[in-house]
Structures are given as C-alpha cells and as structure tokens.
Design an enzyme around this catalytic site. Sequence first.
Site, PDB file in Angstrom:
ATOM      1  N   ASP A 197      -4.126   5.239 -14.480  1.00  0.00           N
ATOM      2  CA  ASP A 197      -3.289   6.173 -15.249  1.00  0.00           C
ATOM      3  C   ASP A 197      -1.792   5.914 -15.071  1.00  0.00           C
ATOM      4  O   ASP A 197      -0.974   6.518 -15.764  1.00  0.00           O
ATOM      5  CB  ASP A 197      -3.584   7.621 -14.839  1.00  0.00           C
ATOM      6  CG  ASP A 197      -4.944   8.064 -15.317  1.00  0.00           C
ATOM      7  OD1 ASP A 197      -5.946   7.603 -14.750  1.00  0.00           O
ATOM      8  OD2 ASP A 197      -5.017   8.857 -16.258  1.00  0.00           O
ATOM      9  N   ILE A 257     -21.389   7.319 -20.141  1.00  0.00           N
ATOM     10  CA  ILE A 257     -21.710   8.421 -19.227  1.00  0.00           C
ATOM     11  C   ILE A 257     -23.072   8.184 -18.571  1.00  0.00           C
ATOM     12  O   ILE A 257     -23.717   9.121 -18.102  1.00  0.00           O
ATOM     13  CB  ILE A 257     -21.682   9.794 -19.932  1.00  0.00           C
ATOM     14  CG1 ILE A 257     -22.539   9.749 -21.202  1.00  0.00           C
ATOM     15  CG2 ILE A 257     -20.286  10.240 -20.258  1.00  0.00           C
ATOM     16  CD1 ILE A 257     -22.905  11.122 -21.685  1.00  0.00           C
ATOM     17  N   LYS A 269      -3.930  17.952 -13.201  1.00  0.00           N
ATOM     18  CA  LYS A 269      -4.792  18.162 -14.375  1.00  0.00           C
ATOM     19  C   LYS A 269      -6.239  17.782 -14.088  1.00  0.00           C
ATOM     20  O   LYS A 269      -7.170  18.550 -14.364  1.00  0.00           O
ATOM     21  CB  LYS A 269      -4.258  17.317 -15.543  1.00  0.00           C
ATOM     22  CG  LYS A 269      -5.249  17.183 -16.697  1.00  0.00           C
ATOM     23  CD  LYS A 269      -4.677  16.375 -17.838  1.00  0.00           C
ATOM     24  CE  LYS A 269      -5.014  14.920 -17.864  1.00  0.00           C
ATOM     25  NZ  LYS A 269      -6.374  14.559 -18.236  1.00  0.00           N
ATOM     26  N   ASN A 270      -6.428  16.595 -13.549  1.00  0.00           N
ATOM     27  CA  ASN A 270      -7.798  16.094 -13.411  1.00  0.00           C
ATOM     28  C   ASN A 270      -8.607  16.867 -12.363  1.00  0.00           C
ATOM     29  O   ASN A 270      -9.830  16.919 -12.446  1.00  0.00           O
ATOM     30  CB  ASN A 270      -7.792  14.592 -13.101  1.00  0.00           C
ATOM     31  CG  ASN A 270      -7.344  13.781 -14.305  1.00  0.00           C
ATOM     32  OD1 ASN A 270      -7.284  14.301 -15.419  1.00  0.00           O
ATOM     33  ND2 ASN A 270      -7.020  12.522 -14.092  1.00  0.00           N
ATOM     34  N   ARG A 272     -16.224   4.497 -22.867  1.00  0.00           N
ATOM     35  CA  ARG A 272     -16.308   5.368 -21.684  1.00  0.00           C
ATOM     36  C   ARG A 272     -17.732   5.902 -21.569  1.00  0.00           C
ATOM     37  O   ARG A 272     -18.025   7.032 -21.939  1.00  0.00           O
ATOM     38  CB  ARG A 272     -15.260   6.486 -21.773  1.00  0.00           C
ATOM     39  CG  ARG A 272     -13.854   5.913 -21.820  1.00  0.00           C
ATOM     40  CD  ARG A 272     -12.784   6.977 -21.898  1.00  0.00           C
ATOM     41  NE  ARG A 272     -12.453   7.570 -20.622  1.00  0.00           N
ATOM     42  CZ  ARG A 272     -11.442   8.419 -20.439  1.00  0.00           C
ATOM     43  NH1 ARG A 272     -10.694   8.773 -21.451  1.00  0.00           N
ATOM     44  NH2 ARG A 272     -11.193   8.922 -19.254  1.00  0.00           N
ATOM     45  N   ARG A 327      -0.862  17.287 -23.713  1.00  0.00           N
ATOM     46  CA  ARG A 327      -2.201  17.507 -23.147  1.00  0.00           C
ATOM     47  C   ARG A 327      -2.172  17.422 -21.631  1.00  0.00           C
ATOM     48  O   ARG A 327      -3.007  18.015 -20.957  1.00  0.00           O
ATOM     49  CB  ARG A 327      -3.169  16.432 -23.667  1.00  0.00           C
ATOM     50  CG  ARG A 327      -3.777  16.715 -25.009  1.00  0.00           C
ATOM     51  CD  ARG A 327      -4.792  15.649 -25.342  1.00  0.00           C
ATOM     52  NE  ARG A 327      -5.531  15.264 -24.156  1.00  0.00           N
ATOM     53  CZ  ARG A 327      -6.256  14.161 -24.032  1.00  0.00           C
ATOM     54  NH1 ARG A 327      -6.361  13.337 -25.032  1.00  0.00           N
ATOM     55  NH2 ARG A 327      -6.888  13.895 -22.919  1.00  0.00           N
ATOM     56  N   CYS A 363      -9.055  10.445 -24.358  1.00  0.00           N
ATOM     57  CA  CYS A 363      -8.179   9.332 -24.733  1.00  0.00           C
ATOM     58  C   CYS A 363      -8.986   8.101 -25.083  1.00  0.00           C
ATOM     59  O   CYS A 363      -9.941   7.766 -24.399  1.00  0.00           O
ATOM     60  CB  CYS A 363      -7.238   8.997 -23.570  1.00  0.00           C
ATOM     61  SG  CYS A 363      -5.759   9.999 -23.551  1.00  0.00           S
TER      62      CYS A 363
HETATM   63  C1  UD1 Z   1     -11.085   9.953 -14.770  1.00  0.00           C
HETATM   64  C2  UD1 Z   1      -9.759  10.532 -15.131  1.00  0.00           C
HETATM   65  C3  UD1 Z   1      -8.885   9.505 -15.827  1.00  0.00           C
HETATM   66  C4  UD1 Z   1      -8.770   8.261 -14.969  1.00  0.00           C
HETATM   67  C5  UD1 Z   1     -10.148   7.756 -14.531  1.00  0.00           C
HETATM   68  C6  UD1 Z   1     -10.070   6.614 -13.517  1.00  0.00           C
HETATM   69  C7  UD1 Z   1     -10.308  12.860 -15.476  1.00  0.00           C
HETATM   70  C8  UD1 Z   1     -10.464  13.964 -16.439  1.00  0.00           C
HETATM   71  N1  UD1 Z   1      -9.980  11.672 -15.999  1.00  0.00           N
HETATM   72  O1  UD1 Z   1     -11.723   9.581 -15.991  1.00  0.00           O
HETATM   73  O2  UD1 Z   1      -7.604  10.075 -16.039  1.00  0.00           O
HETATM   74  O3  UD1 Z   1      -8.142   7.243 -15.733  1.00  0.00           O
HETATM   75  O4  UD1 Z   1     -10.892   8.815 -13.918  1.00  0.00           O
HETATM   76  O5  UD1 Z   1      -9.340   7.016 -12.384  1.00  0.00           O
HETATM   77  O6  UD1 Z   1     -10.408  13.022 -14.269  1.00  0.00           O
HETATM   78  N2  UD1 Z   1     -18.175   4.404 -16.037  1.00  0.00           N
HETATM   79  C9  UD1 Z   1     -19.447   3.947 -16.368  1.00  0.00           C
HETATM   80  N3  UD1 Z   1     -20.466   4.865 -16.490  1.00  0.00           N
HETATM   81  C10 UD1 Z   1     -20.283   6.200 -16.291  1.00  0.00           C
HETATM   82  C11 UD1 Z   1     -18.992   6.670 -15.951  1.00  0.00           C
HETATM   83  C12 UD1 Z   1     -17.956   5.732 -15.828  1.00  0.00           C
HETATM   84  O7  UD1 Z   1     -19.654   2.755 -16.560  1.00  0.00           O
HETATM   85  O8  UD1 Z   1     -21.245   6.973 -16.406  1.00  0.00           O
HETATM   86  C13 UD1 Z   1     -17.064   3.441 -15.893  1.00  0.00           C
HETATM   87  C14 UD1 Z   1     -15.960   3.645 -16.924  1.00  0.00           C
HETATM   88  O9  UD1 Z   1     -16.229   2.968 -18.124  1.00  0.00           O
HETATM   89  C15 UD1 Z   1     -14.752   3.080 -16.206  1.00  0.00           C
HETATM   90  C16 UD1 Z   1     -15.023   3.420 -14.741  1.00  0.00           C
HETATM   91  O10 UD1 Z   1     -16.424   3.685 -14.639  1.00  0.00           O
HETATM   92  O11 UD1 Z   1     -14.683   1.692 -16.353  1.00  0.00           O
HETATM   93  C17 UD1 Z   1     -14.267   4.603 -14.213  1.00  0.00           C
HETATM   94  O12 UD1 Z   1     -14.489   5.724 -15.048  1.00  0.00           O
HETATM   95  P1  UD1 Z   1     -14.437   7.205 -14.490  1.00  0.00           P
HETATM   96  O13 UD1 Z   1     -13.922   7.194 -13.095  1.00  0.00           O
HETATM   97  O14 UD1 Z   1     -15.718   7.891 -14.768  1.00  0.00           O
HETATM   98  O15 UD1 Z   1     -13.337   7.840 -15.415  1.00  0.00           O
HETATM   99  P2  UD1 Z   1     -13.280   9.309 -16.010  1.00  0.00           P
HETATM  100  O16 UD1 Z   1     -13.954  10.267 -15.075  1.00  0.00           O
HETATM  101  O17 UD1 Z   1     -13.695   9.270 -17.439  1.00  0.00           O
END
Ligand code: UD1
Length: 432
Positions: free
Chosen positions: A305, A124, A22-23, A122, A397, A117
């Site tokens: 996950d 960006i 999925k990811n 979370r 999902r 979720c």
């Molecule tokens: C993706 C996966 C999710 C998985 C996660 C960690 C997808 C669609 N989802 O989520 O299933 O649980 O990776 O393996 O691929 N962070 C920041 N700033 C940012 C971005 C992230 O501080 O701009 C932090 C987040 O709060 C978190 C960590 O970095 O603590 C990891 O997040 P990230 O790897 O970005 O997760 P996702 O891409 O949202």
Amino acid sequence: MEQYIIKGGQPLVGEVSISGYKNAALGIIAAAVMTDETVKIENVPDIGDIDILLQALVDIGAKVDRINRNTIKINASKISTVDVDFDYVRKIRASYYLLGALLGKYKSSKVALPGGCNIGSRPIDQHIKGFEALGAKVKIEHGMICAETENLAGAHIYFDCSSVGATINVMLAACLAEGQTILENSSKEPHVVDVANFLNSMGANIKGAGTDVIRIKGVPKLHGSEYSIIPDQIEAGTFMFAAAATKGNILIKNVIPKHLEAFTAKLLEIGAQVEEFDDAVRVKADKRLGNTHVKTLVYPGFLTDMQPQMTTLLAISKGTSIVTESIFENRFKYVDELTRMGASIKVEGNTAIIEGVEKLTGASVTAPDLRGGVALVMAGLMAEGYTIVENIEFIERGYERFEHKMQQLGALIAKVDSTDMKAIKKFKLKVS
Ligand code: UD1
C-alpha cells in the site's frame, strides 16, 4: 464531480495527527456483530469505506450510534438477516469480513462478492478453504458467497499464501467454533493483531496473532467491550513520504513507530532524516534524495500500500531506482499519470524502473485507485504549477479529512467541483 486542485512547490511543514487504521477498523467493526452486547469503538477513522460497512450493519439490523466523529457504539442483538446483498457492499473489499463474523455467530452467512480497489486479481480461495475446514459448506451463487453449517468445529488450517483477509476472516469464524483452531502461515500484519486483540477483549481466546501461527480456542459466546483502534500505518507512511518529497519537515503524531520501520529504513537510505519518539516520528529533508531498490513484501517487509508513494518519491530522486511489486500484479496504474507529469518510469511486468528527473510539472490526472490516487496528490505537491486530481472519491475512501490535514501543513490544495470555475479561479488567485 469533486476534484483536488493543487499548486505545487510548497514544503509541508508542521504537525499532523494520524487517524485510526482503516484496515483494522474494517475487521473490528465486522467483529462487533458477533456479540449481542454493546461494543464501543474509539479512534474509528471517518472515511468512506467505514461509512459503507456501517451502513451494511444498519441494513442487516444492527444499531449503530455515532458518539462523535471517531467513536461509535454498535449493538447487534437484533440482526434480522445474514444476507448482506446491497450494491454498495461490493465497493469495499472488507465487506467479506461479515461472512466470517456472521458465520461464527449464526452458522450461516451470505455476502455479495467484494470488489474494492482494482489492483489485480484478488482471489478468496483461502477464505473459502478456511471456512470449509471449519465445517461450513461454501458456494458462490448469483454473485454472492454463501457459507452455512450446522456446527463449526476447530481445525488445523495451513494457508497457501499469507493473506490478511483470509487470516482475519477465518479467525473471526473460529472464535465461536467448538474446540481449537490452528492457523498456519497466517498474516502477521499489525491489523491482524489489532482485530485479535479486540476479539480477545470480547472474551475470545486467541494466541499468537502477529506470528505466523495463530491458536484459537473456541468460546460459546462473546461479550461487549470498549476498544481503541491502532493508528493507520499507511496514512502515517503517506505523510512521511510527502514530507520527504516536498523537502518539508513534519512531526507525525499518534503513530506506532515500530509499524513504520520499513518506511523509515528506506527514507534514511535515500538521505531523508527520520527521528523517532514514543508515539511520533519527525521526517525532514533539505536536499534532493537518492535512489534505491524496493520490493513489496508481507509485514514486516515493505507494504504494498506504500508502493505508489515510494515510486512517486523516487521519480524526482537522483539516479535509477527499481520498485518491484510482489503482492498485487496491477498496482502500477498511476504510473501513466505520473509520466504525464514528466516522470520517467518504465513498467515491465511487476517492476518499475525509475530514472529520477529534476522536476515534475503539473497536469490534469485521474486517480486509478486509493493509494495510486494519493501518490498523484503527492506528485502534485512536488510539481511545478497546477495539478488537478480527479476521481478523489478513491482517496476519501481511505484518508480522513485529507485536504484539511494537508492544508494544515501548508499544502496549497483545495477540493472543488470540476464545473465550479469560480472556485477554481478563486483558488488560483489565493495561491498565486
Ligand atoms: C489487505 C489490505 C490491503 C493490502 C493487502 C496486503 C484490507 C481491507 N486491505 O487486502 O490494503 O494491500 O492486505 O497487505 O485490509 N490471496 C489469494 N487467495 C486468497 C486471499 C489472498 O491468493 O484467498 C493473495 C492475493 O491475491 C494477494 C495476496 O494473497 O496476492 C495478499 O492478499 P491479502 O493479504 O488477502 O489482501 P487483502 O486482505 O485483500
């Protein structure tokens, strides 16, 4: 509302084939809009999150053809808007990949701020930092992220944290930037590599994906491609843990065993048996398993996950186990539901202390999110009596034909409408 009804106590036995990741698929489908030529993608999982992203593509003007359940063709030569403002887009986190993809191709994009979720805050900020470094002006207005520039130029970017989302998103935009981009402290997850491989198959020049330094030489445009998505390590891990939890014996096919090593190591440590083949793993257990300590980490560490499934397995293992969540701060919501099934788990901050109990008992529980939801199904499969799991749209999902795959392994599980008492009665009669 649909729900799962489960009668526990049945060991899962047989073979299951794992769907595409999925990811990875979410990043790859977003990347497909970056060329005007047709892209054919195979091994696409047939799940809710993908339907949502494909709908968004159609709504901005791309042509999407479903060749069969797991193969799609996308042609994005007639994108009519870079404004992705549909309510449903907020339901999935990965809709933000359209930001990087459209910014790369059209130098402008506007996407509804993602939800996904609810497992903690979370942010960006790292995505934004990357786009700004490439020369885009980024602002958040009226619930939308807007990124715009005259010209994208390669840059040297050091991420403050290892983020899958930020790495993929900035990599997408950088493919079509002028000059070289270097991404340091990049995420090394298998799906980052898969998205990079897909982009390279479209003519991008990306090196180093899978390490923490990714080098991207911008190219003027990308071309069509045919690509097959890697297997879903989380779906595979879920079946591995379900095999061990039900004292079953499952051959899990269409996997890359290397991606499963962190799960394999923990299963072996607590006394399950794992046999690796070229593209399959067999997991079996014939006794009550032992205790361990687990901390979620970035790849190749133990994946966040899989944390709910690990905790659920340890809930009925011998002794005291400790599970520490270091990626997302709010990923223990399912624990209250497990407690209602008889588990003895105390959550303190980002740590769960688990006193293994002899058995769980069935109850009516509610899935709080995707992985927490699937962990509750696992609990239902191990428990004595009947379990009802509500809010199963979370599970759908991310898991393709979930209850069918479970049924094939002998699980006593059915999807029923909560108001359809006849169907519930029929299930109980059939399995009693
Ligand atoms: C993706 C996966 C999710 C998985 C996660 C960690 C997808 C669609 N989802 O989520 O299933 O649980 O990776 O393996 O691929 N962070 C920041 N700033 C940012 C971005 C992230 O501080 O701009 C932090 C987040 O709060 C978190 C960590 O970095 O603590 C990891 O997040 P990230 O790897 O970005 O997760 P996702 O891409 O949202």
